[in-house]
Design a protein around this motif. Structure first.
Motif, PDB file in Angstrom:
ATOM      1  N   ALA A  27      11.999  16.393   7.540  1.00 47.99           N
ATOM      2  CA  ALA A  27      13.186  16.652   8.446  1.00 47.99           C
ATOM      3  C   ALA A  27      12.819  17.478   9.646  1.00 47.99           C
ATOM      4  CB  ALA A  27      14.454  17.425   7.677  1.00 47.99           C
ATOM      5  N   LYS A  28      13.391  17.253  10.775  1.00 47.02           N
ATOM      6  CA  LYS A  28      13.381  18.184  11.948  1.00 47.02           C
ATOM      7  C   LYS A  28      14.670  19.220  12.062  1.00 47.02           C
ATOM      8  CE  LYS A  28      10.235  14.967  14.570  1.00 47.02           C
ATOM      9  NZ  LYS A  28      10.359  14.500  16.218  1.00 47.02           N
ATOM     10  N   PHE A  29      14.262  20.119  12.543  1.00 45.05           N
ATOM     11  CA  PHE A  29      15.284  21.013  12.474  1.00 45.05           C
ATOM     12  C   PHE A  29      15.340  22.240  14.005  1.00 45.05           C
ATOM     13  CE2 PHE A  29      13.554  20.980   8.325  1.00 45.05           C
ATOM     14  CZ  PHE A  29      14.607  21.150   7.467  1.00 45.05           C
ATOM     15  N   ILE A  30      16.561  22.332  14.165  1.00 43.81           N
ATOM     16  CA  ILE A  30      17.140  22.798  15.537  1.00 43.81           C
ATOM     17  C   ILE A  30      17.635  24.236  15.409  1.00 43.81           C
ATOM     18  CG2 ILE A  30      18.024  22.403  17.800  1.00 43.81           C
ATOM     19  CD1 ILE A  30      18.053  19.439  16.794  1.00 43.81           C
ATOM     20  N   LEU A  31      17.231  25.151  16.111  1.00 43.85           N
ATOM     21  CA  LEU A  31      17.584  26.507  15.881  1.00 43.85           C
ATOM     22  C   LEU A  31      18.456  26.717  17.242  1.00 43.85           C
ATOM     23  CD1 LEU A  31      18.149  29.144  14.399  1.00 43.85           C
ATOM     24  CD2 LEU A  31      16.100  29.903  15.445  1.00 43.85           C
ATOM     25  N   THR A  32      19.605  26.632  17.258  1.00 43.68           N
ATOM     26  CA  THR A  32      20.340  27.206  18.459  1.00 43.68           C
ATOM     27  C   THR A  32      20.533  28.612  18.495  1.00 43.68           C
ATOM     28  OG1 THR A  32      22.230  26.702  17.087  1.00 43.68           O
ATOM     29  CG2 THR A  32      21.637  24.936  18.630  1.00 43.68           C
ATOM     30  N   VAL A  33      20.131  29.004  19.731  1.00 43.88           N
ATOM     31  CA  VAL A  33      20.285  30.578  20.084  1.00 43.88           C
ATOM     32  C   VAL A  33      20.916  30.823  21.437  1.00 43.88           C
ATOM     33  CG1 VAL A  33      18.007  30.599  18.871  1.00 43.88           C
ATOM     34  CG2 VAL A  33      18.071  30.527  21.326  1.00 43.88           C
ATOM     35  N   ARG A  34      21.740  32.254  21.175  1.00 48.11           N
ATOM     36  CA  ARG A  34      22.141  32.501  22.417  1.00 48.11           C
ATOM     37  C   ARG A  34      22.259  34.190  22.393  1.00 48.11           C
ATOM     38  NH1 ARG A  34      28.667  31.430  21.794  1.00 48.11           N
ATOM     39  NH2 ARG A  34      28.528  32.299  23.907  1.00 48.11           N
ATOM     40  N   SER A  35      22.606  34.675  23.417  1.00 48.79           N
ATOM     41  CA  SER A  35      22.671  36.260  23.501  1.00 48.79           C
ATOM     42  C   SER A  35      23.556  36.810  22.170  1.00 48.79           C
ATOM     43  CB  SER A  35      23.340  36.622  24.857  1.00 48.79           C
ATOM     44  OG  SER A  35      23.812  38.085  24.598  1.00 48.79           O
ATOM     45  N   PRO A  36      22.839  37.482  21.333  1.00 52.45           N
ATOM     46  CA  PRO A  36      23.578  38.194  20.313  1.00 52.45           C
ATOM     47  C   PRO A  36      24.741  38.733  20.735  1.00 52.45           C
ATOM     48  CG  PRO A  36      20.906  38.738  20.364  1.00 52.45           C
ATOM     49  CD  PRO A  36      21.402  38.045  21.576  1.00 52.45           C
ATOM     50  N   LYS A  37      24.825  39.672  21.722  1.00 55.78           N
ATOM     51  CA  LYS A  37      26.224  40.134  22.095  1.00 55.78           C
ATOM     52  C   LYS A  37      27.207  38.861  22.271  1.00 55.78           C
ATOM     53  CE  LYS A  37      24.663  44.364  23.408  1.00 55.78           C
ATOM     54  NZ  LYS A  37      24.514  45.685  24.538  1.00 55.78           N
ATOM     55  N   LYS A  38      26.818  37.910  22.954  1.00 54.76           N
ATOM     56  CA  LYS A  38      27.796  36.669  23.325  1.00 54.76           C
ATOM     57  C   LYS A  38      28.413  36.047  21.978  1.00 54.76           C
ATOM     58  CE  LYS A  38      26.393  35.840  28.086  1.00 54.76           C
ATOM     59  NZ  LYS A  38      25.836  34.775  29.063  1.00 54.76           N
ATOM     60  N   TRP A  39      27.325  35.780  21.188  1.00 58.51           N
ATOM     61  CA  TRP A  39      27.389  35.193  19.821  1.00 58.51           C
ATOM     62  C   TRP A  39      28.463  36.045  19.166  1.00 58.51           C
ATOM     63  CZ3 TRP A  39      26.443  37.278  14.889  1.00 58.51           C
ATOM     64  CH2 TRP A  39      26.735  36.390  13.711  1.00 58.51           C
ATOM     65  N   TYR A  40      28.190  37.592  18.845  1.00 57.18           N
ATOM     66  CA  TYR A  40      29.338  38.205  18.126  1.00 57.18           C
ATOM     67  C   TYR A  40      30.570  38.101  18.936  1.00 57.18           C
ATOM     68  CZ  TYR A  40      31.051  41.798  15.312  1.00 57.18           C
ATOM     69  OH  TYR A  40      31.941  42.632  14.771  1.00 57.18           O
ATOM     70  N   GLN A  62      26.083  19.048  17.448  1.00 59.83           N
ATOM     71  CA  GLN A  62      26.460  17.605  16.721  1.00 59.83           C
ATOM     72  C   GLN A  62      26.826  16.515  17.727  1.00 59.83           C
ATOM     73  OE1 GLN A  62      30.713  17.718  15.459  1.00 59.83           O
ATOM     74  NE2 GLN A  62      30.219  16.698  13.631  1.00 59.83           N
ATOM     75  N   ILE A  63      27.410  16.650  18.740  1.00 64.88           N
ATOM     76  CA  ILE A  63      27.950  15.693  19.720  1.00 64.88           C
ATOM     77  C   ILE A  63      26.556  15.142  20.207  1.00 64.88           C
ATOM     78  CG2 ILE A  63      29.030  14.984  21.928  1.00 64.88           C
ATOM     79  CD1 ILE A  63      31.314  17.415  21.036  1.00 64.88           C
ATOM     80  N   ALA A  64      25.733  15.863  20.836  1.00 58.89           N
ATOM     81  CA  ALA A  64      24.541  15.478  21.294  1.00 58.89           C
ATOM     82  C   ALA A  64      23.569  14.437  20.415  1.00 58.89           C
ATOM     83  CB  ALA A  64      23.602  16.728  21.903  1.00 58.89           C
ATOM     84  N   LEU A  65      23.553  14.866  19.052  1.00 61.54           N
ATOM     85  CA  LEU A  65      22.776  14.146  17.930  1.00 61.54           C
ATOM     86  C   LEU A  65      23.440  12.857  17.964  1.00 61.54           C
ATOM     87  CD1 LEU A  65      22.144  17.180  15.489  1.00 61.54           C
ATOM     88  CD2 LEU A  65      20.104  15.973  17.076  1.00 61.54           C
ATOM     89  N   VAL A  66      24.660  12.815  17.811  1.00 63.32           N
ATOM     90  CA  VAL A  66      25.385  11.510  17.522  1.00 63.32           C
ATOM     91  C   VAL A  66      25.073  10.648  18.863  1.00 63.32           C
ATOM     92  CG1 VAL A  66      27.573  10.299  17.538  1.00 63.32           C
ATOM     93  CG2 VAL A  66      26.944  12.374  16.250  1.00 63.32           C
ATOM     94  N   ARG A  67      25.141  11.226  19.949  1.00 71.40           N
ATOM     95  CA  ARG A  67      24.906  10.441  21.414  1.00 71.40           C
ATOM     96  C   ARG A  67      23.308   9.975  21.395  1.00 71.40           C
ATOM     97  NH1 ARG A  67      23.381   7.612  24.549  1.00 71.40           N
ATOM     98  NH2 ARG A  67      23.840   7.659  26.920  1.00 71.40           N
ATOM     99  N   LEU A  68      22.217  10.664  20.507  1.00 74.09           N
ATOM    100  CA  LEU A  68      21.094  10.283  20.524  1.00 74.09           C
ATOM    101  C   LEU A  68      20.661   9.301  19.379  1.00 74.09           C
ATOM    102  CD1 LEU A  68      19.166  13.773  21.469  1.00 74.09           C
ATOM    103  CD2 LEU A  68      19.692  11.675  22.791  1.00 74.09           C
ATOM    104  N   GLY A  69      21.829   8.837  18.651  1.00 77.73           N
ATOM    105  CA  GLY A  69      21.522   7.823  17.668  1.00 77.73           C
ATOM    106  C   GLY A  69      21.286   8.632  16.310  1.00 77.73           C
ATOM    107  N   PHE A  70      21.574   9.857  16.225  1.00 78.43           N
ATOM    108  CA  PHE A  70      21.322  10.406  14.725  1.00 78.43           C
ATOM    109  C   PHE A  70      23.013  10.617  14.388  1.00 78.43           C
ATOM    110  CE2 PHE A  70      17.643  11.306  17.056  1.00 78.43           C
ATOM    111  CZ  PHE A  70      16.585  11.114  16.038  1.00 78.43           C
ATOM    112  N   GLY A  71      23.678   9.782  14.158  1.00 74.53           N
ATOM    113  CA  GLY A  71      24.928   9.917  13.449  1.00 74.53           C
ATOM    114  C   GLY A  71      25.160   9.190  12.330  1.00 74.53           C
ATOM    115  N   PRO A  72      25.907   9.528  11.550  1.00 73.40           N
ATOM    116  CA  PRO A  72      27.042  10.573  11.506  1.00 73.40           C
ATOM    117  C   PRO A  72      26.377  11.955  11.414  1.00 73.40           C
ATOM    118  CG  PRO A  72      27.232   9.530   9.426  1.00 73.40           C
ATOM    119  CD  PRO A  72      26.222   8.760  10.156  1.00 73.40           C
ATOM    120  N   LYS A 101      15.904  12.956   8.682  1.00 69.71           N
ATOM    121  CA  LYS A 101      17.298  13.711   9.053  1.00 69.71           C
ATOM    122  C   LYS A 101      16.950  15.100  10.052  1.00 69.71           C
ATOM    123  CE  LYS A 101      19.275  12.408   5.353  1.00 69.71           C
ATOM    124  NZ  LYS A 101      20.694  11.775   5.524  1.00 69.71           N
ATOM    125  N   VAL A 102      17.798  15.329  10.832  1.00 68.88           N
ATOM    126  CA  VAL A 102      17.955  16.264  11.669  1.00 68.88           C
ATOM    127  C   VAL A 102      18.847  17.422  11.342  1.00 68.88           C
ATOM    128  CG1 VAL A 102      17.830  17.061  14.158  1.00 68.88           C
ATOM    129  CG2 VAL A 102      17.103  14.801  13.513  1.00 68.88           C
TER     130      VAL A 102
END
Length: 311
Positions: free
Chosen positions: A136-149, A58-68, A43-44
């Motif tokens: 399982a494998k895990f992916i932590l998506t990160v971005r600028s905290p201020k942009k996220w908020y 989510q879209i990228a994982l499905v494209r790579l074969g990890f769907g649904p 699982k991912v």
């Protein structure tokens, strides 16, 4: 002649029946093997909160074969075609039971058909996911905290984190998918309390608590790095990283196409506009029907009075 036809038909029908039986056996065997392969597949899971690039992932994982791939939009809209009718209750109970008990068993049953997933509420339970799926494998998506908020303030806070007339109206609609928004709100608040030191989504969306929410976001990312073993975790910088980092981590071929950029703030604002439109049309339709009933009832009363005078 009839005897000859019967002799011809018997072996033909027997052969046809045997062929059909073999075909059914082959199909059932293939399904069983496929099912076994799916159940044993690694699982991912994405562990970044909403608005950190979860839908693009989510879209990228499905494209790579990890769907649904599981996501909040699957809970609300069932875009992948898999039923999620009882999922909100499971997530709510899991948060209430502190990630333990029967709800944890229900979570395993619920997630087994999915090859991957991310976004809230799933991303709020890293320890539970690691316990259920230790490989399982895990992916932590990160971005600028201020942009996220800024992003959550302009988008999902207006859906589940703040009171407004249009979402209050939409939640009263008794049919799919709008009826799910009514039970989604308390679930998200309970899940956020579980992940956010007792503070709910309303607290997170209150501008007066911006500094505390920003600190929580940074602490959350640090927490994920502590919980998940390094070999099983990819730190994915949204807006910078692409298929190259993701595919290398998952050990699959790199697609010859750009990494998806989905669910932007502009797209979310369009969804909010659609919600306002649905709410406005619903109110206008309700007013029209009430007016129609009132006029019809008034005419009926006047008609009866006229008939009484004539008599």
């Amino acid at each position: 002649m009839r005897m000859t036809m019967r002799k011809w038909r018997s072996p033909f029908l027997l052969g046809l029946l045997a062929t059909y039986s073999c075909l059914l056996l082959s199909v059932s065997t293939a399904k069983a093997l496929h099912s076994r392969k799916d159940s044993n597949r690694v699982k991912v899971f994405g562990l970044g909160p909403g608005r950190s690039g979860t839908e693009s992932l989510q879209i990228a994982l499905v494209r790579l074969g990890f769907g649904p791939s599981y996501h909040m939009k699957e809970i609300l809209f069932e875009e992948a075609g898999l039923s999620t009718i009882g999922d909100i209750r499971v997530w709510h109970q899991l948060a209430l039971q502190n990630g333990k008990g029967q709800a944890l068993e229900d979570l395993k049953t619920m997630l087994d058909p999915w090859a991957s997933g991310g976004d809230l509420p799933l991303s709020a339970f890293p320890k539970e996911l690691l316990k259920l799926y230790p490989d399982a494998k895990f992916i932590l998506t990160v971005r600028s905290p201020k942009k996220w908020y800024r992003s959550i303030s302009n988008t999902i806070c207006n859906i589940a984190g703040r009171e407004n007339w249009y979402m209050s109206t939409v939640r009263q609609l008794p049919f799919f998918p709008f009826n799910r928004f009514k039970i989604q709100k308390p679930m998200i608040n309970e899940v956020t309390r579980y992940a956010f030191d007792g503070n709910d989504f309303h607290y997170m969306c209150d501008p007066n608590n911006a500094e505390a929410t920003l600190k929580w976001y940074e602490d959350w990312n640090a927490k994920i790095k502590r919980i998940v073993p390094k070999r099983q975790l990819l730190i994915f910088e949204t807006g910078k990283d692409s298929y190259e980092e993701l595919a290398s981590f998952l050990k699959v071929p790199i697609p010859e196409e750009p990494y998806p950029r989905s669910n932007s703030t502009r797209n979310m604002k369009f969804i909010l506009l659609a919600m306002r439109t649905v709410a406005f049309v619903s109110i206008a339709l309700a007013v029209f029907l009430v007016t129609l009933l009132f006029v019809g009832f008034r005419r009926l009363i006047i008609g009866r009075k006229d008939n009484t005078k004539v008599d």
